[in-house]
Design a protein around this motif. Structure first.
Motif, mmCIF file in Angstrom:
data_model
loop_
_atom_site.group_PDB
_atom_site.id
_atom_site.type_symbol
_atom_site.label_atom_id
_atom_site.label_comp_id
_atom_site.label_asym_id
_atom_site.label_seq_id
_atom_site.Cartn_x
_atom_site.Cartn_y
_atom_site.Cartn_z
ATOM 1 N N THR A 1 -32.441 39.835 -46.503
ATOM 2 C CA THR A 1 -33.116 39.202 -45.366
ATOM 3 C C THR A 1 -34.630 38.796 -45.526
ATOM 4 N N LYS B 1 -23.771 39.902 -49.577
ATOM 5 C CA LYS B 1 -23.071 38.518 -49.180
ATOM 6 C C LYS B 1 -23.988 37.255 -49.483
ATOM 7 N N GLU C 1 -30.548 43.844 -45.263
ATOM 8 C CA GLU C 1 -29.724 44.443 -43.915
ATOM 9 C C GLU C 1 -28.382 43.930 -44.044
ATOM 10 N N ASN C 2 -27.785 45.228 -43.519
ATOM 11 C CA ASN C 2 -26.284 44.834 -43.349
ATOM 12 C C ASN C 2 -25.663 44.292 -44.619
ATOM 13 N N ASN C 3 -26.005 44.694 -45.835
ATOM 14 C CA ASN C 3 -25.617 44.112 -47.041
ATOM 15 C C ASN C 3 -25.780 42.613 -47.178
ATOM 16 N N CYS C 4 -27.021 42.234 -46.555
ATOM 17 C CA CYS C 4 -27.579 40.839 -46.827
ATOM 18 C C CYS C 4 -28.929 40.698 -47.086
ATOM 19 N N ARG D 1 -34.387 43.524 -35.488
ATOM 20 C CA ARG D 1 -34.998 44.605 -35.947
ATOM 21 C C ARG D 1 -36.411 44.658 -35.402
ATOM 22 N N GLN E 1 -31.056 38.612 -37.375
ATOM 23 C CA GLN E 1 -31.190 40.115 -37.944
ATOM 24 C C GLN E 1 -32.601 40.623 -37.912
#
Length: 442
Positions: A299, A385, A294-297, A438, A434
């Protein structure tokens, strides 16, 4: 299940990173799909034996600047000369603190004896493996090496004493090959698939059988100064070999056998114990099936044994190894990283993967994950990240031709651990936030 760090892979890199982070107070879990490459290792470790242009390296630390010029994508070059010079001594300390008796120094390589009696450059070697300085030989370094008994085990095909003795004779050392026969091993001898170093050690390590072995060695080594045995004793500790040496009254050295290799298993056992000592969790026999981003991370990490229950972590370390461990895979026209399809270093043209000369450096060995300067893997050109890569999954180097496989695993793992300790940009609350956001939108 929440952790500070989830490490995917339980080999040398995964264990090193886990130990360093667990010592620092991080909650760590290692997901281990099965036996790692340490089971196939000689137990010796290399730092840098050759430059990419083929030149031998006697003093690895002094060669790092030249390495950076020749191979800017090499993991050592990515980490930087100062970092490598600092981390190499931390690696030596970590191994020592894990209970491993190693000899050697990063300031100068040495030669170790291989399972066939030849010599190979190394950085660290188990204390029981025969070694000598680069400018000397076994013969001139120790006067006791004038007459060597190379003693194998009758019927044990994973060690050839005649081959070892022949190689020593070519070096000017008087060596004789012989074999012991112990009836206690007859049951194993009848089944070739069971007649392996680990199973032999489980029997020979028993005190009553060790005494029988000592009697046989004393009988066969009359007139000899040094004893070389296959590494088929001392599964749990070197104390067993020490007791045998006392009973024999002569120096005893061990040579690794064909896999599974006892010295490599010893490294794995010692480092596993150290990791668990600091509260680390090893999820043995498990496998990561997919990773949630999620968002380049990252999770969530989903494994075979935990099904729909993800492992949550502030940071994830990819230490899945290379082709041998399925950290990299191939199809007819492509090489790829199977878990996240990360960007790779390496020539995509299939005709450039190999060379016709089997003994020449093979280009495919330099394939691996591409990273930024912090060893964060790139996916479509962007660094994830909170994901780091360590060990053989990294690209840009040839572990065989350059003699740096163990060094890259140890140092990249320690480097990654330092980045995670210093990284304040990714916190557990951010990952949880995050996930909760979601779930609310769903």
């Amino acid at each position: 299940m929440k952790f500070d760090v989830v490490i995917i892979g339980s080999g040398l890199a995964g264990l090193t990173c886990g130990i360093r982070l667990a010592e620092a107070g991080k909650s760590c879990a290692i997901v281990s799909a099965g036996q790692n490459s340490l089971y196939f290792s000689s137990g010796s470790m290399d730092f840098l034996s050759h430059l990419p242009d083929g030149r031998e390296v006697a003093h690895p630390l002094a060669a790092l600047s030249e390495l950076a010029e020749q191979a800017p994508a090499h993991p050592y070059s990515r980490m930087g000369e100062k970092n490598v010079a600092s981390l190499i001594y931390r690696a030596e300390s970590l191994l020592k603190e894990s209970g491993l008796a190693m000899k050697g120094s990063a300031s100068q390589n040495h030669y170790r004896m291989t399972p066939i009696g030849r010599r190979r450059m190394a950085w660290l070697s188990p204390a029981r493996v025969p070694t000598h300085e680069l400018e000397r030989s076994f013969l001139c370094e120790k006067s006791s090496w004038e007459n060597v008994a190379v003693i194998g085990i009758e019927g044990f095909l994973d060690f050839q004493p005649k081959m070892v003795a022949g190689a020593l004779q070519k070096q000017g050392i008087k060596a004789q090959a012989t074999e012991v026969h112990l009836s206690v091993l007859d049951k194993l001898r009848d089944n070739s698939s069971e007649f392996r170093a680990v199973n032999i050690a489980r029997l020979l390590d028993l005190s009553e059988n060790l005494s029988l072995l000592a009697e046989e060695i004393n009988r066969l080594s009359t007139g000899h100064d040094v004893i070389i045995l296959p590494a088929c004793i001392g599964l749990a500790s070197d104390e067993v070999v020490g007791n045998l040496q006392i009973q024999v009254g002569k120096p005893i050295y061990l040579l690794p056998t064909l896999p599974p290799s006892l010295p490599g298993i010893r490294v794995n056992q010692a480092m596993n114990a150290r990791f668990r000592q600091f509260g680390g969790i090893v999820m043995a026999g498990d496998k990561v099936n997919r990773v949630e981003i999620e968002n380049n991370c990252i999770t969530g990490v989903y494994t075979r044994n935990h099904g729909d229950i993800p492992l949550r972590a502030s940071h994830v370390v990819l230490a899945t190894g290379s082709f041998f461990n399925n950290g990299l895979k191939t199809e007819f026209n492509r090489v790829y990283e199977p878990l996240l399809n990360l960007d790779l270093l390496g020539d995509p043209e299939r005709g450039q993967w190999t060379r016709k000369n089997l003994f020449a450096p093979q280009p495919y060995l330099k394939f691996g994950v591409n990273t930024d300067e912090y060893l964060r893997p790139l996916k479509e050109g962007k660094a994830l990240k909170n994901l780091y890569a360590a060990g053989a999954v990294l690209g840009g180097y040839d572990p065989l031709a350059e003699g740096c496989g163990a060094g890259v695993s140890l140092l990249s793992a320690l480097f990654v651990a330092e980045q995670i300790e210093a990284d304040q940009t990714i916190k557990p609350s951010m990952i949880s936030g995050q996930i909760e956001a979601r779930e609310v939108t769903q």
